[in-house]
Enzyme design. Sequence first.
Site, short mmCIF file in Angstrom:
data_model
loop_
_atom_site.label_atom_id
_atom_site.label_comp_id
_atom_site.label_asym_id
_atom_site.label_seq_id
_atom_site.Cartn_x
_atom_site.Cartn_y
_atom_site.Cartn_z
N ASP A 7 0.87 -1.17 0.00
CA ASP A 7 0.00 0.00 0.00
C ASP A 7 0.91 1.22 0.00
OD1 ASP A 7 0.90 0.40 2.63
OD2 ASP A 7 -1.09 0.30 3.53
N CYS A 64 2.96 -2.94 4.13
CA CYS A 64 2.14 -1.77 4.45
C CYS A 64 2.93 -0.98 5.50
CB CYS A 64 0.74 -2.16 4.93
SG CYS A 64 0.62 -2.96 6.54
N GLY A 69 -1.63 -4.89 9.14
CA GLY A 69 -2.89 -4.93 8.39
C GLY A 69 -2.81 -5.80 7.16
N ARG A 131 7.82 -32.90 11.30
CA ARG A 131 6.75 -32.59 12.25
C ARG A 131 5.99 -31.32 11.88
NH1 ARG A 131 11.44 -30.57 14.73
NH2 ARG A 131 11.19 -28.57 15.76
N HIS A 132 6.61 -30.47 11.09
CA HIS A 132 5.98 -29.21 10.71
C HIS A 132 4.87 -29.42 9.68
CE1 HIS A 132 9.08 -27.36 13.05
NE2 HIS A 132 10.01 -27.96 12.32
#
Length: 145
Positions: A7, A64, A69, A131-132
């Site tokens: 943005d 941003c 956000g 494991r992830h």
Amino acid sequence: MIAIGSDHGGFELKGHIIKHLEEKGIEVRDFGVYNEDSVDYPDCAKPVCEAILGGGYECGILICGTGIGISIAANKFKGVRAALCSDVFSAKMAKEHNNANIVCLGGRVTGREKANMIIDTYLEAKFQGGRHLERISKIHALEEI
């Protein structure tokens, strides 16, 4: 290829990151914005998230003012794992443990050199799997709730 967008609050840092990546020989597609006129960060997250989910991009970068956000907006897209990273260790873990497909930064809170280090670390890291994988599956299951 890397998808990047911002943005107005991330516009300046985005330009710096694009230059940094191109100097390293990394192809980047800029999804906007193209000036500092005020815009809404959810609108800026959308094209990058759609590009990532559509394939053809290694990962995405969203920026941003704070990174907060735009990371919240990005994570509303099913299949996106956007990680707000303000340090190198977080960037490494975002890829190694969470297999984040978008890294988010704050243009008003992250300096240029630190942003370079965060992006470089994220791009160099490799997902560890193991494991992830189960944890990421659980994240995706939450998208169905």
